[in-house]
Design a protein around this motif. Sequence first.
Motif, PDB file in Angstrom:
ATOM      1  N   SER A  30     -10.464  -5.166   4.306  1.00  0.00           N
ATOM      2  CA  SER A  30     -11.317  -4.329   5.149  1.00  0.00           C
ATOM      3  C   SER A  30     -12.677  -4.977   5.359  1.00  0.00           C
ATOM      4  O   SER A  30     -13.198  -4.999   6.481  1.00  0.00           O
ATOM      5  CB  SER A  30     -11.490  -2.943   4.520  1.00  0.00           C
ATOM      6  OG  SER A  30     -10.275  -2.233   4.526  1.00  0.00           O
TER       7      SER A  30
ATOM      8  N   TRP B  82      -2.976  12.254   6.358  1.00  0.00           N
ATOM      9  CA  TRP B  82      -4.351  12.609   6.695  1.00  0.00           C
ATOM     10  C   TRP B  82      -4.501  14.118   6.585  1.00  0.00           C
ATOM     11  O   TRP B  82      -3.787  14.875   7.241  1.00  0.00           O
ATOM     12  CB  TRP B  82      -4.665  12.122   8.101  1.00  0.00           C
ATOM     13  CG  TRP B  82      -6.082  12.307   8.538  1.00  0.00           C
ATOM     14  CD1 TRP B  82      -7.205  12.164   7.777  1.00  0.00           C
ATOM     15  CD2 TRP B  82      -6.520  12.650   9.846  1.00  0.00           C
ATOM     16  NE1 TRP B  82      -8.324  12.390   8.544  1.00  0.00           N
ATOM     17  CE2 TRP B  82      -7.928  12.699   9.823  1.00  0.00           C
ATOM     18  CE3 TRP B  82      -5.870  12.915  11.041  1.00  0.00           C
ATOM     19  CZ2 TRP B  82      -8.690  13.003  10.933  1.00  0.00           C
ATOM     20  CZ3 TRP B  82      -6.627  13.207  12.151  1.00  0.00           C
ATOM     21  CH2 TRP B  82      -8.027  13.255  12.093  1.00  0.00           C
TER      22      TRP B  82
ATOM     23  N   ASP C 108     -15.149   5.510   2.636  1.00  0.00           N
ATOM     24  CA  ASP C 108     -15.623   4.332   1.907  1.00  0.00           C
ATOM     25  C   ASP C 108     -15.659   3.063   2.748  1.00  0.00           C
ATOM     26  O   ASP C 108     -15.931   1.997   2.227  1.00  0.00           O
ATOM     27  CB  ASP C 108     -14.783   4.102   0.659  1.00  0.00           C
ATOM     28  CG  ASP C 108     -13.325   3.815   0.974  1.00  0.00           C
ATOM     29  OD1 ASP C 108     -12.979   3.701   2.167  1.00  0.00           O
ATOM     30  OD2 ASP C 108     -12.534   3.706   0.032  1.00  0.00           O
TER      31      ASP C 108
ATOM     32  N   ALA D  56       0.835  -1.195   0.000  1.00  0.00           N
ATOM     33  CA  ALA D  56       0.000   0.000   0.000  1.00  0.00           C
ATOM     34  C   ALA D  56       0.875   1.252   0.000  1.00  0.00           C
ATOM     35  O   ALA D  56       2.043   1.212   0.392  1.00  0.00           O
ATOM     36  CB  ALA D  56      -0.919   0.002   1.212  1.00  0.00           C
TER      37      ALA D  56
ATOM     38  N   PHE E 193      -0.853   7.328   7.011  1.00  0.00           N
ATOM     39  CA  PHE E 193      -1.565   6.054   6.967  1.00  0.00           C
ATOM     40  C   PHE E 193      -1.272   5.294   5.686  1.00  0.00           C
ATOM     41  O   PHE E 193      -0.776   5.857   4.711  1.00  0.00           O
ATOM     42  CB  PHE E 193      -3.082   6.300   6.975  1.00  0.00           C
ATOM     43  CG  PHE E 193      -3.618   6.876   8.245  1.00  0.00           C
ATOM     44  CD1 PHE E 193      -4.025   6.051   9.276  1.00  0.00           C
ATOM     45  CD2 PHE E 193      -3.752   8.249   8.402  1.00  0.00           C
ATOM     46  CE1 PHE E 193      -4.549   6.583  10.452  1.00  0.00           C
ATOM     47  CE2 PHE E 193      -4.271   8.787   9.563  1.00  0.00           C
ATOM     48  CZ  PHE E 193      -4.673   7.949  10.593  1.00  0.00           C
TER      49      PHE E 193
ATOM     50  N   TRP F 200       0.104   7.815   2.776  1.00  0.00           N
ATOM     51  CA  TRP F 200      -0.550   9.100   2.510  1.00  0.00           C
ATOM     52  C   TRP F 200      -0.772   9.823   3.829  1.00  0.00           C
ATOM     53  O   TRP F 200      -0.831   9.218   4.889  1.00  0.00           O
ATOM     54  CB  TRP F 200      -1.870   8.912   1.754  1.00  0.00           C
ATOM     55  CG  TRP F 200      -2.834   7.971   2.402  1.00  0.00           C
ATOM     56  CD1 TRP F 200      -2.865   6.613   2.285  1.00  0.00           C
ATOM     57  CD2 TRP F 200      -3.898   8.303   3.298  1.00  0.00           C
ATOM     58  NE1 TRP F 200      -3.894   6.081   3.041  1.00  0.00           N
ATOM     59  CE2 TRP F 200      -4.537   7.103   3.675  1.00  0.00           C
ATOM     60  CE3 TRP F 200      -4.384   9.501   3.803  1.00  0.00           C
ATOM     61  CZ2 TRP F 200      -5.628   7.060   4.532  1.00  0.00           C
ATOM     62  CZ3 TRP F 200      -5.474   9.465   4.669  1.00  0.00           C
ATOM     63  CH2 TRP F 200      -6.086   8.256   5.019  1.00  0.00           C
TER      64      TRP F 200
ATOM     65  N   ALA G  96     -13.174   1.515   4.144  1.00  0.00           N
ATOM     66  CA  ALA G  96     -11.904   0.797   4.211  1.00  0.00           C
ATOM     67  C   ALA G  96     -11.229   1.118   5.538  1.00  0.00           C
ATOM     68  O   ALA G  96     -11.407   2.193   6.108  1.00  0.00           O
ATOM     69  CB  ALA G  96     -10.995   1.211   3.061  1.00  0.00           C
ATOM     70  N   TYR G  97     -10.469   0.164   6.035  1.00  0.00           N
ATOM     71  CA  TYR G  97      -9.686   0.418   7.237  1.00  0.00           C
ATOM     72  C   TYR G  97      -8.374   1.079   6.853  1.00  0.00           C
ATOM     73  O   TYR G  97      -7.838   0.840   5.760  1.00  0.00           O
ATOM     74  CB  TYR G  97      -9.403  -0.886   7.987  1.00  0.00           C
ATOM     75  CG  TYR G  97     -10.556  -1.326   8.848  1.00  0.00           C
ATOM     76  CD1 TYR G  97     -10.608  -1.006  10.194  1.00  0.00           C
ATOM     77  CD2 TYR G  97     -11.614  -2.051   8.311  1.00  0.00           C
ATOM     78  CE1 TYR G  97     -11.667  -1.395  10.989  1.00  0.00           C
ATOM     79  CE2 TYR G  97     -12.687  -2.455   9.096  1.00  0.00           C
ATOM     80  CZ  TYR G  97     -12.699  -2.122  10.433  1.00  0.00           C
ATOM     81  OH  TYR G  97     -13.754  -2.490  11.209  1.00  0.00           O
ATOM     82  N   VAL G  98      -7.880   1.913   7.768  1.00  0.00           N
ATOM     83  CA  VAL G  98      -6.589   2.568   7.564  1.00  0.00           C
ATOM     84  C   VAL G  98      -5.669   2.219   8.721  1.00  0.00           C
ATOM     85  O   VAL G  98      -6.114   2.018   9.861  1.00  0.00           O
ATOM     86  CB  VAL G  98      -6.730   4.102   7.406  1.00  0.00           C
ATOM     87  CG1 VAL G  98      -7.479   4.433   6.116  1.00  0.00           C
ATOM     88  CG2 VAL G  98      -7.403   4.735   8.601  1.00  0.00           C
TER      89      VAL G  98
ATOM     90  N   GLU H 145     -12.262   4.067   7.769  1.00  0.00           N
ATOM     91  CA  GLU H 145     -12.236   5.406   7.167  1.00  0.00           C
ATOM     92  C   GLU H 145     -13.650   5.766   6.758  1.00  0.00           C
ATOM     93  O   GLU H 145     -14.320   4.994   6.083  1.00  0.00           O
ATOM     94  CB  GLU H 145     -11.303   5.408   5.958  1.00  0.00           C
ATOM     95  CG  GLU H 145     -11.132   6.771   5.354  1.00  0.00           C
ATOM     96  CD  GLU H 145     -10.211   6.738   4.158  1.00  0.00           C
ATOM     97  OE1 GLU H 145      -9.641   7.787   3.882  1.00  0.00           O
ATOM     98  OE2 GLU H 145     -10.085   5.705   3.502  1.00  0.00           O
TER      99      GLU H 145
ATOM    100  N   ARG I 269      -3.889   2.501   3.411  1.00  0.00           N
ATOM    101  CA  ARG I 269      -5.271   1.990   3.333  1.00  0.00           C
ATOM    102  C   ARG I 269      -5.206   0.486   3.088  1.00  0.00           C
ATOM    103  O   ARG I 269      -4.508   0.031   2.189  1.00  0.00           O
ATOM    104  CB  ARG I 269      -5.994   2.686   2.195  1.00  0.00           C
ATOM    105  CG  ARG I 269      -7.464   2.367   2.114  1.00  0.00           C
ATOM    106  CD  ARG I 269      -8.181   3.259   1.098  1.00  0.00           C
ATOM    107  NE  ARG I 269      -8.358   4.607   1.628  1.00  0.00           N
ATOM    108  CZ  ARG I 269      -7.669   5.686   1.229  1.00  0.00           C
ATOM    109  NH1 ARG I 269      -6.768   5.594   0.280  1.00  0.00           N
ATOM    110  NH2 ARG I 269      -7.895   6.867   1.772  1.00  0.00           N
TER     111      ARG I 269
END
Length: 97
Positions: free
Chosen positions: A29, A12, A66, A7, A21, A10, A68-70, A63, A23
């Motif tokens: 997720s 926050w 959408d 991954a 983080f 990025w 998804a876990y971060v 998150e 994603r």
Amino acid sequence: MRYEFTAELWRWEARPDLWVFVRLPADVSAEIRDVPRPRSGFGAVPVRVACGGSRWSTSVFPESADGAYVLPVKKAVRDGERLALGDRARFVVEVLG
């Protein structure tokens, strides 16, 4: 449950001075989200993480955008692994409990 994925790091936008983080993939997720567990702050799920030679314990968070876990990647890990924003890295995440 143990997952391996690559991954991109990025920052926050709400607190760009503090939080970096990655994603988790959508399928990972979804699988984490589907496991019943006691409620915790912000929907946090405790995990153990490996990236390169670094190992640490933290939590992944859903998150809001959408679902998804971060995964937060702390500065000590980024420095130790020579990772910068936009880099892609391999992570191993083990869900605890």
